[in-house]
Structures are given as structure tokens and as C-alpha cells.
Design a protein around this motif. Sequence first.
Motif, PDB file in Angstrom:
ATOM      1  N   VAL A  39       0.854  -1.178   0.000  1.00 38.02           N
ATOM      2  CA  VAL A  39       0.000   0.000   0.000  1.00 38.02           C
ATOM      3  C   VAL A  39       0.895   1.234   0.000  1.00 38.02           C
ATOM      4  O   VAL A  39       1.775   1.364   0.858  1.00 38.02           O
ATOM      5  N   ASN A  41      -0.281   4.862  -0.489  1.00 33.39           N
ATOM      6  CA  ASN A  41      -0.895   5.995   0.203  1.00 33.39           C
ATOM      7  C   ASN A  41      -2.046   5.503   1.062  1.00 33.39           C
ATOM      8  O   ASN A  41      -2.920   4.784   0.583  1.00 33.39           O
ATOM      9  N   PHE A  42      -2.039   5.903   2.330  1.00 34.23           N
ATOM     10  CA  PHE A  42      -3.093   5.444   3.225  1.00 34.23           C
ATOM     11  C   PHE A  42      -3.333   6.463   4.317  1.00 34.23           C
ATOM     12  O   PHE A  42      -2.487   7.303   4.616  1.00 34.23           O
ATOM     13  N   ARG A  66      -6.861   2.985   5.682  1.00 34.15           N
ATOM     14  CA  ARG A  66      -7.646   2.956   4.435  1.00 34.15           C
ATOM     15  C   ARG A  66      -6.783   3.579   3.343  1.00 34.15           C
ATOM     16  O   ARG A  66      -6.191   4.649   3.543  1.00 34.15           O
ATOM     17  N   ASP A  67      -6.712   2.923   2.182  1.00 35.29           N
ATOM     18  CA  ASP A  67      -5.909   3.455   1.083  1.00 35.29           C
ATOM     19  C   ASP A  67      -6.745   4.382   0.202  1.00 35.29           C
ATOM     20  O   ASP A  67      -7.931   4.604   0.461  1.00 35.29           O
ATOM     21  N   ASP A  68      -6.109   4.924  -0.830  1.00 32.95           N
ATOM     22  CA  ASP A  68      -6.771   5.878  -1.723  1.00 32.95           C
ATOM     23  C   ASP A  68      -7.958   5.270  -2.467  1.00 32.95           C
ATOM     24  O   ASP A  68      -8.876   5.980  -2.866  1.00 32.95           O
ATOM     25  N   ARG A  75      -2.336  -2.776   9.457  1.00 35.25           N
ATOM     26  CA  ARG A  75      -0.919  -2.480   9.213  1.00 35.25           C
ATOM     27  C   ARG A  75      -0.104  -2.754  10.467  1.00 35.25           C
ATOM     28  O   ARG A  75      -0.486  -2.359  11.569  1.00 35.25           O
ATOM     29  N   PHE A 120       1.049  -5.004   5.443  1.00 40.70           N
ATOM     30  CA  PHE A 120      -0.321  -4.566   5.214  1.00 40.70           C
ATOM     31  C   PHE A 120      -1.145  -5.813   4.919  1.00 40.70           C
ATOM     32  O   PHE A 120      -0.862  -6.530   3.960  1.00 40.70           O
ATOM     33  N   LYS A 122      -4.823  -7.040   3.889  1.00 38.31           N
ATOM     34  CA  LYS A 122      -6.094  -6.550   3.353  1.00 38.31           C
ATOM     35  C   LYS A 122      -7.259  -7.132   4.145  1.00 38.31           C
ATOM     36  O   LYS A 122      -7.298  -8.324   4.421  1.00 38.31           O
TER      37      LYS A 122
END
Length: 151
Positions: A39, A41-42, A66-68, A75, A120, A122
Motif C-alpha cells: 500500500v 498511500n493510506f 484505508r488506502d486511496d 498495518r 499490510f 487486506k
Amino acid sequence: MKTMFKISLLFALIIIAFTSCSDSADMKPDKAPDVEAEVANFEILRGGELTAQSSTNTRGMVQVVRDDAGDFFLRLTEDFTTKFSTGTVTVYLSTSSSLDLNESSSFELISVVDQAGEHFFKLSGEPDSKFTHGIIWCGAAAIPFGFTLMD
């Protein structure tokens, strides 16, 4: 004589319990999802610093991010480490600081962790708000390696 035998047996069991995680890379908990991802950007939604347990050097943070794209991840931060980073170390979300594997509604198994550093994992969606803690657990010895309150 019987007392000495009992003490020796107890001592042997303790040694086995505390060394089980170090040589058990092939042992994995049931239903551990294969969810590790990269990941870039988060946003950190909640998290906390790990408190070591069972004489381990567990450290780092557990965070829900939460990512983009709007996907959720659990994490472990770059400084994550634990004394026995093998295939039997697992990450859970829990309703308390102590894992109760007999109460299935009180935890969610996230994944197996086999090395130190950032990870990370999911998630299928945003975790239920009842899961207030992150737990690092040694499955082979059934002992806690660390926990955190995620606020």
C-alpha cells in the motif's frame, strides 16, 4: 520422589511452550487468509503501540488504515518485531487485550506473520468497532506475544 518428577515435568513443559514458536515455520493456524499487500498511500483510522508479553521483545504499532481506493488494511509498522517471528506468529483483532479462542465472536484472525517489518493485511471491509485491540499471538504455544488498544 514424586514431587521432583512433577517439578521436572513442569519445567520441561514450560521449555517446550516457550520454544515452540521458534522452530515451527510450517505450522499455520486454520483459516489464516493470504491477504498481505503493498500500500503506497493510506490514512490511519486507528491504532496503538504494542505492549510486549511473555518475555518477548514485541514492539511496533498495529493500525487500521484505508488506502486511496477505499480498501481497508491492518498495518504493522516498519519497527514491528517479535521474539519469534516464524510461521506460527499470528495477528488478531480482538474485543479485549486477552485473546479468547473459545469465544469466536470476540476475535478475528487476520494473518500469519513470518518476519519483522512493515506489513499490510487486506481486510474485507472496515473492521467492526467491537474489535478494539490488536493481538500478536504464538499459535504453537498458545501464548500472547503482545497487544495494543487501538483508538
